[in-house]
Design a protein around this motif. Structure first.
Motif, short mmCIF file in Angstrom:
data_model
loop_
_atom_site.label_atom_id
_atom_site.label_comp_id
_atom_site.label_asym_id
_atom_site.label_seq_id
_atom_site.Cartn_x
_atom_site.Cartn_y
_atom_site.Cartn_z
N LYS A 13 28.97 -1.79 35.40
CA LYS A 13 29.87 -2.33 34.40
C LYS A 13 30.36 -1.22 33.48
O LYS A 13 29.58 -0.37 33.07
N LYS A 18 27.10 3.31 28.24
CA LYS A 18 26.48 4.40 29.01
C LYS A 18 26.73 5.77 28.38
O LYS A 18 25.80 6.52 28.12
N LEU A 177 24.44 -2.80 23.06
CA LEU A 177 25.50 -3.53 22.35
C LEU A 177 25.06 -4.96 22.04
O LEU A 177 25.82 -5.92 22.19
N ALA A 212 21.54 -1.88 19.30
CA ALA A 212 22.34 -2.94 18.68
C ALA A 212 23.83 -2.58 18.66
O ALA A 212 24.19 -1.41 18.74
N1 LIG Z 1 25.87 0.61 19.75
C1 LIG Z 1 27.19 0.41 19.75
N2 LIG Z 1 27.78 -0.36 18.82
C2 LIG Z 1 29.10 -0.57 18.85
N3 LIG Z 1 29.93 -0.04 19.70
C3 LIG Z 1 29.42 0.74 20.66
C4 LIG Z 1 28.04 1.02 20.73
N4 LIG Z 1 27.81 1.84 21.79
C5 LIG Z 1 29.02 2.04 22.34
N5 LIG Z 1 29.98 1.40 21.66
C6 LIG Z 1 31.41 1.37 21.96
O1 LIG Z 1 31.62 0.61 23.13
C7 LIG Z 1 32.61 1.21 23.93
C8 LIG Z 1 32.05 1.55 25.30
O2 LIG Z 1 31.03 2.48 25.18
P1 LIG Z 1 30.79 3.62 26.24
O3 LIG Z 1 29.61 4.38 25.81
O4 LIG Z 1 32.04 4.40 26.51
O5 LIG Z 1 30.46 2.72 27.50
P2 LIG Z 1 30.53 3.08 29.05
O6 LIG Z 1 30.28 4.53 29.19
O7 LIG Z 1 29.48 2.23 29.65
O8 LIG Z 1 31.89 2.68 29.52
C9 LIG Z 1 33.08 2.41 23.15
O9 LIG Z 1 34.23 2.12 22.46
C10 LIG Z 1 31.94 2.73 22.25
O10 LIG Z 1 32.38 3.35 21.06
#
Ligand SMILES: Nc1ncnc2c1ncn2[C@@H]1O[C@H](COP(=O)(O)OP(=O)(O)O)[C@@H](O)[C@H]1O
Ligand SMILES: [Mg+2]
Length: 466
Positions: A13, A18, A177, A212
Motif C-alpha cells: 500500500k 513507509k 498513521l 500515531a
Molecule cells: N505519523 C504521521 N502522521 C501524519 N502524517 C504522516 C505520518 N507519517 C507519514 N505521514 C504522511 O503521510 C503521507 C504518506 O507517507 P509516506 O511516508 O510517504 O508513505 P509511503 O512511503 O508509504 O507512501 C505523507 O504525506 C506523509 O507526510
C-alpha cells in the motif's frame, strides 16, 4: 567484519508511512548510537531520501541502480545529513526491471561490500523485483499498516516468504498513521487495538507500539524551503517522537540479539558455492584423457593443455578428452569426405573446414539396423550450433576391420578403441560428440557455461538420433 543488519520497510500500500518511517528511523538510530554506521537507500523514485539527506549539491558517484549492475556498494555511499549515509535514489531503476529476475541479487551485492552497522531499505508500494530483493536480504521487515485493507495486503509479503522458503521470523507489522481521535465501543477501543487484533488473528507478529497520525509530522514535508524535516529535530513535542524513539530502540536491541545476519548466511552460501564450483571444474579436468584420442600424443598436462583442436566426450561420459586438430580433420577427410589423396594442412579446403567447424558439432555413432553381426557400420553426423543436423554419412567398418591387421595405418581404429568400442571391439549404443575448442585455451570448454552448452547439445542430439 560482521555483516550489517538489514531493515526493510515494505508494504504494497502507498501512503502508509513507509518513507517517513525509513528516513526517521535512520536518524533516531543514529541519535541512539552515534558510532553505529547507518545507511539508508530507497527503491522509490520520489527522492525523499535524497531531499532529506543530501548535503548541499554534492556530486554523486552512483545510485541504487549500481546495486543491480555490479558496482561495489562501498562505491555508491554518500555522506548525508544527521550522520546518516545514503545511496542516492534513481529514476532509471525501473528501466532495469525487465532484465532482473533474481531476488537474491541484492543480498549477494551487499555481501561483497564492507558496510557494517544498520542498512535501512525503503521500498515502493509494489512487490516488484527490487522489493523482493530487499525482502530477501532483510534481518527485519517492518510492514506499516494503517487500516484493514493494508493489513490484507500483507498477505502477499508473507506468501513471498513462504514461496521462497525463507523463514517468516524477520516479519513484523507496525500500525502506522493511527488516528487517536477514533474510539470504538466494545473490546477494541481504538484503531491501534483493532489493527493489533487483526494481525494476531492472522498469525502476524507486531512490533511493540505504533506510530500515531500527527498533523505536525505531516507538515514536516510541506514548507517554503521545499525540505523534509526530521521528527527528531522538528517534531519533538509530538507523540510520534516518543513512538519513533521506542521503535528505534527495539530495532537496535534486535541487532544485538541477532548473531547470524542474513548476509552472513549469504557470504557462507557464496563461499560454499565457490568451493563447489571449483570442485566441479577440477573433477571435469581430472577426468580428461591425457593423450590425443587419435594419435596418442600427450596433450593434457598439470598446468596447461597442449595443441588441442577438438574436445570429445562419449554420451555415457566415460571418456572425455582432446584431439589434435590435424588428427581429426585428416580423419574426417579420409573416412567421411572421401578424399582420395591426403589433403595438406595449407590446402584451402582444410582452411574452409577449420573455419566452419567452429560453428559445428560432430558426432560418431554405430549406424542402426546392422543385421550381420560381423558387419558394423559407423555414422558420422554434423550438426549446427543449435544442434540441428546438417549432414550425415555412414561407412562400413567391414572393410575397415580387414585393415585391423595394420592398426598403425588407421586413425579411426585407435579413436574408436579409446571411445566407443566395447571390450570385444564392437560398437554399442553410445555416441561420441566433438566440438572445436579455442587453440589458446582449450580447457575453456570445461568452464560452466561452455560445458553446459556442450551438455545441452549432447542431450538434444541424443534424442534426435535414430
Ligand atoms: N505519523 C504521521 N502522521 C501524519 N502524517 C504522516 C505520518 N507519517 C507519514 N505521514 C504522511 O503521510 C503521507 C504518506 O507517507 P509516506 O511516508 O510517504 O508513505 P509511503 O512511503 O508509504 O507512501 C505523507 O504525506 C506523509 O507526510
Ligand atoms: Mg514512499
Amino acid at each position: 567484519m560482521s555483516a550489517p543488519y538489514i531493515v526493510t520497510i515494505s508494504s504494497e500500500k502507498g501512503g502508509v508511512g513507509k518513507t517517513t518511517l525509513a528516513t526517521n528511523l535512520a536518524i533516531y538510530l543514529k541519535a541512539l548510537h552515534e558510532d553505529l554506521p547507518v545507511t539508508l537507500l530507497s527503491f522509490d523514485n520520489h527522492f525523499s531520501v535524497d531531499q532529506m539527506f543530501r548535503i548541499n549539491r554534492q556530486p554523486q558517484r552512483g545510485d541504487v541502480t549500481g546495486l543491480f549492475t555490479g558496482s561495489n556498494p562501498d562505491d555508491l555511499i554518500e555522506t548525508g545529513e544527521y550522520g546518516v549515509q545514503y545511496i542516492p535514489s534513481s529514476k532509471q531503476l525501473h528501466a532495469l526491471r525487465r532484465e532482473l529476475d533474481d531476488p537474491t541479487a541484492l543480498a549477494r551485492a551487499l555481501a561483497k561490500s564492507s558496510l557494517g552497522g544498520i542498512i535501512i531499505i525503503d521500498t515502493r508500494p509494489d512487490l516488484d523485483i527490487f522489493t523482493q530483493s530487499a525482502l530477501y536480504a532483510a534481518d527485519r521487515v517492518i510492514v506499516p499498516v494503517k487500516d484493514a485493507p493494508s493489513m490484507d495486503n500483507c498477505r502477499h509479503i508473507y506468501e513471498f516468504f513462504d514461496e521462497h522458503g525463507i523463514s517468516r521470523r524477520p516479519l513484523r507489522i507496525l500500525p502506522c498513521l493511527v488516528d487517536g481521535r477514533i474510539h470504538f465501543d466494545g473490546p477494541f477501543s481504538d484503531p491501534y487495538q483493532l489493527l493489533k487484533a487483526y494481525a494476531i488473528n492472522r498469525g502476524y507478529r507486531c512490533m511493540e507500539g505504533f506510530i500515531a497520525k500527527s498533523p505536525k509530522v505531516e507538515s514536516l514535508n510541506t514548507n517554503p524551503e521545499g525540505k523534509i524535516y526530521p521528527v527528531l529535530s522538528h517534531g519533538r513535542q509530538t507523540e510520534v517522537h516518543v513512538q519513533m524513539t521506542h521503535i528505534a530502540r527495539q530495532v537496535y536491541l534486535n541487532t544485538l540479539d541477532t548473531e547470524t545476519r542474513r548476509l552472513d548466511e549469504y557470504r557462507k552460501d557464496m563461499a560454499e558455492a565457490e568451493i563447489e564450483h571449483q570442485g566441479i571444474y577440477e573433477l571435469r579436468r581430472n577426468n580428461l584423457a591425457t593423450n590425443c584420442l587419435v594419435c596418442g600424443n600427450p596433450l593434457v598436462g598439470n598446468e596447461s593443455i597442449g595443441m588441442a583442436g577438438y574436445f570429445a566426450q562419449t554420451s555415457n561420459m566415460k571418456v572425455s578428452g582432446f584431439i589434435e586438430e590435424e588428427c581429426f580433420t585428416g580423419l574426417v577427410f579420409r573416412y567421411f569426405y572421401g578424399a582420395k589423396r591426403s589433403i595438406e594442412t595449407h590446402d584451402p579446403v582444410w582452411e574452409l573446414f577449420r573455419e566452419s567447424a567452429q560453428r559445428s558439432y560432430f558426432l560418431l555413432q554405430r549406424a542402426p539396423h546392422t543385421k550381420n553381426f560381423y558387419q558394423q557400420k559407423l555414422s558420422f553426423y554434423r550438426f549446427d550450433d543449435s544442434g540441428l543436423e546438417v549432414s550425415h554419412k555412414t561407412i562400413e567398418l567391414q572393410e575397415f576391420e580387414k585393415r585391423l591387421l595394420s592398426k598403425e595405418r588407421s586413425d579411426l581404429f585407435p579413436l574408436l578403441e579409446r571411445t566407443l568400442f566395447n571390450e570385444q571391439g564392437r560398437l554399442e549404443g553410445e555416441f561420441l560428440l566433438l566440438r572445436k575448442v579455442s587453440s589458446d585455451l582449450p580447457e575453456e570448454i570445461l568452464y560452466d557455461q561452455n560445458y553446459a552448452n556442450f551438455s545441452d547439445i549432447m542431450n538434444k542430439v541424443g534424442t534426435q538420433l535414430p
